[in-house]
Design a protein around this motif. Structure first.
Motif, PDB file in Angstrom:
ATOM      1  N   TYR A   1      51.671  31.491  31.721  1.00  0.00           N
ATOM      2  CA  TYR A   1      50.561  30.575  31.931  1.00  0.00           C
ATOM      3  C   TYR A   1      50.062  29.971  30.621  1.00  0.00           C
ATOM      4  N   TYR A   2      51.021  29.726  29.721  1.00  0.00           N
ATOM      5  CA  TYR A   2      50.768  29.075  28.439  1.00  0.00           C
ATOM      6  C   TYR A   2      49.716  29.798  27.596  1.00  0.00           C
ATOM      7  N   GLY A   3      49.583  31.100  27.800  1.00  0.00           N
ATOM      8  CA  GLY A   3      48.649  31.872  26.990  1.00  0.00           C
ATOM      9  C   GLY A   3      47.204  31.504  27.214  1.00  0.00           C
ATOM     10  N   SER A   4      46.893  30.901  28.347  1.00  0.00           N
ATOM     11  CA  SER A   4      45.542  30.405  28.635  1.00  0.00           C
ATOM     12  C   SER A   4      44.636  31.502  29.182  1.00  0.00           C
ATOM     13  N   ALA A   5      43.571  31.791  28.457  1.00  0.00           N
ATOM     14  CA  ALA A   5      42.598  32.777  28.941  1.00  0.00           C
ATOM     15  C   ALA A   5      41.913  32.287  30.211  1.00  0.00           C
ATOM     16  N   LYS A   6      41.875  30.977  30.386  1.00  0.00           N
ATOM     17  CA  LYS A   6      41.249  30.406  31.581  1.00  0.00           C
ATOM     18  C   LYS A   6      41.951  30.886  32.840  1.00  0.00           C
ATOM     19  N   PHE A   7      43.285  30.928  32.804  1.00  0.00           N
ATOM     20  CA  PHE A   7      44.027  31.414  33.964  1.00  0.00           C
ATOM     21  C   PHE A   7      43.703  32.874  34.243  1.00  0.00           C
ATOM     22  N   TYR A   8      43.827  33.713  33.235  1.00  0.00           N
ATOM     23  CA  TYR A   8      43.636  35.153  33.435  1.00  0.00           C
ATOM     24  C   TYR A   8      42.206  35.484  33.836  1.00  0.00           C
ATOM     25  N   ALA A   9      41.246  34.735  33.301  1.00  0.00           N
ATOM     26  CA  ALA A   9      39.849  34.988  33.647  1.00  0.00           C
ATOM     27  C   ALA A   9      39.595  34.686  35.118  1.00  0.00           C
ATOM     28  N   GLN A  10      40.138  33.586  35.607  1.00  0.00           N
ATOM     29  CA  GLN A  10      39.946  33.240  37.022  1.00  0.00           C
ATOM     30  C   GLN A  10      40.669  34.221  37.940  1.00  0.00           C
ATOM     31  N   ALA A  11      41.878  34.616  37.544  1.00  0.00           N
ATOM     32  CA  ALA A  11      42.641  35.548  38.371  1.00  0.00           C
ATOM     33  C   ALA A  11      41.929  36.888  38.472  1.00  0.00           C
ATOM     34  N   GLY A  12      41.475  37.416  37.336  1.00  0.00           N
ATOM     35  CA  GLY A  12      40.792  38.703  37.345  1.00  0.00           C
ATOM     36  C   GLY A  12      39.548  38.692  38.205  1.00  0.00           C
ATOM     37  N   GLU A  13      38.786  37.602  38.116  1.00  0.00           N
ATOM     38  CA  GLU A  13      37.583  37.498  38.934  1.00  0.00           C
ATOM     39  C   GLU A  13      37.935  37.461  40.422  1.00  0.00           C
ATOM     40  N   ALA A  14      38.965  36.702  40.779  1.00  0.00           N
ATOM     41  CA  ALA A  14      39.355  36.607  42.196  1.00  0.00           C
ATOM     42  C   ALA A  14      39.827  37.949  42.741  1.00  0.00           C
ATOM     43  N   PHE A  15      40.580  38.691  41.938  1.00  0.00           N
ATOM     44  CA  PHE A  15      41.027  40.016  42.377  1.00  0.00           C
ATOM     45  C   PHE A  15      39.821  40.930  42.630  1.00  0.00           C
ATOM     46  N   ALA A  16      38.864  40.874  41.709  1.00  0.00           N
ATOM     47  CA  ALA A  16      37.681  41.733  41.843  1.00  0.00           C
ATOM     48  C   ALA A  16      36.878  41.386  43.081  1.00  0.00           C
ATOM     49  N   ARG A  17      36.696  40.110  43.330  1.00  0.00           N
ATOM     50  CA  ARG A  17      35.868  39.711  44.472  1.00  0.00           C
ATOM     51  C   ARG A  17      36.527  40.102  45.796  1.00  0.00           C
ATOM     52  N   ALA A  18      37.846  40.050  45.838  1.00  0.00           N
ATOM     53  CA  ALA A  18      38.539  40.482  47.049  1.00  0.00           C
ATOM     54  C   ALA A  18      38.296  41.957  47.310  1.00  0.00           C
ATOM     55  N   LEU A  19      38.375  42.776  46.263  1.00  0.00           N
ATOM     56  CA  LEU A  19      38.147  44.216  46.433  1.00  0.00           C
ATOM     57  C   LEU A  19      36.675  44.529  46.666  1.00  0.00           C
ATOM     58  N   LEU A  20      35.772  43.769  46.063  1.00  0.00           N
ATOM     59  CA  LEU A  20      34.349  43.985  46.321  1.00  0.00           C
ATOM     60  C   LEU A  20      34.025  43.763  47.794  1.00  0.00           C
ATOM     61  N   GLN A  21      34.616  42.732  48.361  1.00  0.00           N
ATOM     62  CA  GLN A  21      34.389  42.493  49.785  1.00  0.00           C
ATOM     63  C   GLN A  21      34.949  43.655  50.609  1.00  0.00           C
ATOM     64  N   ALA A  22      36.117  44.145  50.207  1.00  0.00           N
ATOM     65  CA  ALA A  22      36.694  45.286  50.916  1.00  0.00           C
ATOM     66  C   ALA A  22      35.805  46.518  50.774  1.00  0.00           C
ATOM     67  N   ASN A  23      35.332  46.780  49.566  1.00  0.00           N
ATOM     68  CA  ASN A  23      34.465  47.941  49.333  1.00  0.00           C
ATOM     69  C   ASN A  23      33.178  47.848  50.125  1.00  0.00           C
ATOM     70  N   GLU A  24      32.602  46.645  50.153  1.00  0.00           N
ATOM     71  CA  GLU A  24      31.336  46.460  50.869  1.00  0.00           C
ATOM     72  C   GLU A  24      31.503  46.742  52.356  1.00  0.00           C
ATOM     73  N   GLN A  25      32.601  46.247  52.927  1.00  0.00           N
ATOM     74  CA  GLN A  25      32.788  46.463  54.354  1.00  0.00           C
ATOM     75  C   GLN A  25      33.168  47.908  54.659  1.00  0.00           C
ATOM     76  N   GLN A  26      33.834  48.578  53.719  1.00  0.00           N
ATOM     77  CA  GLN A  26      34.117  50.004  53.926  1.00  0.00           C
ATOM     78  C   GLN A  26      32.803  50.796  53.922  1.00  0.00           C
ATOM     79  N   GLU A  27      31.915  50.448  53.012  1.00  0.00           N
ATOM     80  CA  GLU A  27      30.632  51.148  52.960  1.00  0.00           C
ATOM     81  C   GLU A  27      29.837  50.924  54.255  1.00  0.00           C
ATOM     82  N   GLU A  28      29.877  49.714  54.776  1.00  0.00           N
ATOM     83  CA  GLU A  28      29.150  49.408  56.001  1.00  0.00           C
ATOM     84  C   GLU A  28      29.712  50.177  57.194  1.00  0.00           C
ATOM     85  N   SER A  29      31.001  50.531  57.131  1.00  0.00           N
ATOM     86  CA  SER A  29      31.628  51.195  58.269  1.00  0.00           C
ATOM     87  C   SER A  29      31.393  52.700  58.268  1.00  0.00           C
ATOM     88  N   LYS A  30      30.824  53.219  57.170  1.00  0.00           N
ATOM     89  CA  LYS A  30      30.612  54.673  57.084  1.00  0.00           C
ATOM     90  C   LYS A  30      29.558  55.132  58.064  1.00  0.00           C
TER      91      LYS A  30
END
Length: 441
Positions: free
Chosen positions: A412-441
């Motif tokens: 990705y041409y060494g662009s921090a912009k790419f990695y920053a967006q990817a990392g945030e998207a991965f986190a938000r996907a798991l946060l949504q999963a974690n939140e719904q797991q907590e709600e199901s307890k």
């Protein structure tokens, strides 16, 4: 050591959200952000990040400012910086990162999450000048979980799923017949078979061994670990793919639309084995779908070798496990193609022209300006400087210096912009999963 498992839930990731990252992020921003009070009573959330060079990360810190040039990502840069305008260190997120060169396990770097846990060119135990997805992944977790977080990252460049990360339940790697025949003809079969026997699944084993090592002595990495509160295995992120995408002997074009289907099957084995080995049968799992070449804008990628068709097939295979009934809602495919920057890709294609011209000169090609081999080193240098000035405008050269670094299109041409967006998207996907797991307890 006290472990608490997060329970599974029916997690709905709307297809529109996956297709449009802005909508995905807008949805995720609705999550509440809180401070870090009473963290001692909160269990430690543990996330595992694994893959090859793009999980290692070559987002150069020298390109951070370019994130602020785009109104869509400027708010992300603001979150990455402290009051002094420097990349911030998280006080409630810790990381252990294992990385090495070529076919070595390498060394471990650990501490509070800060920049420098991406590519480490010299000593893997010391901070480097790059970020991978881990940085904004951790920052996002820090903003949305009122408790401590631990990231365990294992990533090595040039590693495939069909061989190096091969999961145990898939069985040992078997050479394709065509590949075997060529090796017999070249007298190299025995050596390759020995290498395959040694490396089949080796990096899966190294990954699991490191995760167990960290979890068996958490205070070594996170000194304030509260044994009474325990920890939760809260999610796994997989970001890998290039070495399988280019392995045409293992994934032949002759298989048509099913060319990369075996990759999806291997990844499903991988997910099952990780959960079994970690005794976490409902561990949420994010697949970072490879974003190389973005949406294949004509003229902005190398179109040889049916690259667009192959990439489309490969992305489909990467996402395939998320569509299996057994993984419904707890395996999430997150596309990264939307984070590819066409403006930077245009610069990359021009840089490729420079590279080709240099090759013509050095090889004294009849098609080049040094066909008779009479150019001196100084003349070669001057010619390439002039050719570069003709190829790039001053504004493009300035952008190239500001927004790109080493690594080429594969990284990705060494662009921090790419990695920053990817990392945030991965986190938000798991946060949504974690939140719904907590709600199901």
């Amino acid at each position: 050591m006290k472990q608490r498992g997060l329970r599974a839930a029916n997690i709905m990731i709307l297809p529109a959200c996956l297709r449009h990252p802005a909508l995905f992020i807008a949805l995720a921003l609705s999550f509440s952000t809180s401070g870090h009070s009473e963290t001692a009573t909160k269990p430690l959330r543990v996330y595992i990040l694994a893959g090859q060079s793009n999980m290692v990360g070559s987002g150069a810190l020298s390109t951070l400012d370019a994130i602020g040039d785009d109104p869509a990502t400027a708010p992300l840069l603001e979150r990455m910086l402290n009051a002094e305008g420097k990349p911030r260190t998280c006080e409630q997120v810790w990381i252990s990162s294992l990385n090495g060169k070529y076919r070595t396990a390498g060394g471990e770097g650990f501490g509070k999450l800060s920049p420098g846990y991406g590519l480490r060119k010299e000593d893997p135990t010391l901070p480097g000048d790059c970020i991978g997805p881990e940085y904004t992944f951790g920052l996002t977790m820090d903003e949305h979980y009122d408790g401590p977080t631990l990231l365990i990252k294992t990533a090595w460049g040039g590693k495939s799923l069909h061989l190096d990360y091969r999961p145990p339940s898939a069985g040992p790697y078997v050479l394709p017949d065509e590949k075997r025949e060529k090796l017999v003809a070249n007298g190299k079969l025995e050596k390759v078979l020995a290498d395959n026997a040694e490396y089949s699944g080796k990096y899966y084993g190294l990954m699991m061994n490191h995760v167990r090592k960290v979890l068996s002595d958490i205070p070594r990495v996170y000194p304030d670990y509260d044994e009474a509160a325990g920890y939760e295995l809260a999610g796994f992120v997989w970001f890998q793919g290039w070495n399988d995408y280019v392995a045409l002997a293992d994934y032949p074009l002759s298989n048509g639309d099913e060319q990369y289907a075996p990759y999806g099957e291997l990844l499903a084995h991988f997910i099952r084995d990780v959960r079994k080995d970690l005794e976490a049968p409902e561990l949420p799992f994010v697949i970072g779908v490879m974003g190389t070449n973005g949406n294949h804008t004509p003229g902005l990628f190398n179109e040889g070798g049916q690259s667009q068709l192959r990439m489309e097939r490969f992305r489909k295979a990467m996402a395939a496990p998320s569509l299996l009934p057994e993984f419904e809602g707890i395996v999430i495919a997150v596309p990264t193609a939307p984070f590819w920057d066409d403006e930077i890709a245009a610069l990359g294609m021009k840089q490729l022209e420079i590279k080709r011209m240099r090759s013509l000169i050095d090889k004294k090609s009849p098609q080049g300006p040094n066909a008779d081999g009479s150019m001196s080193q100084e003349e070669k240098k001057k010619f390439l400087e002039d050719f570069t000035a003709e190829t790039f405008s001053p504004e493009e050269l300035a952008l190239k210096a500001r927004a790109t670094a080493a690594g080429g299109f594969v990284h990705y041409y060494g662009s921090a912009k790419f990695y920053a967006q990817a990392g945030e998207a991965f986190a938000r996907a798991l946060l949504q999963a974690n939140e719904q797991q907590e709600e199901s307890k």
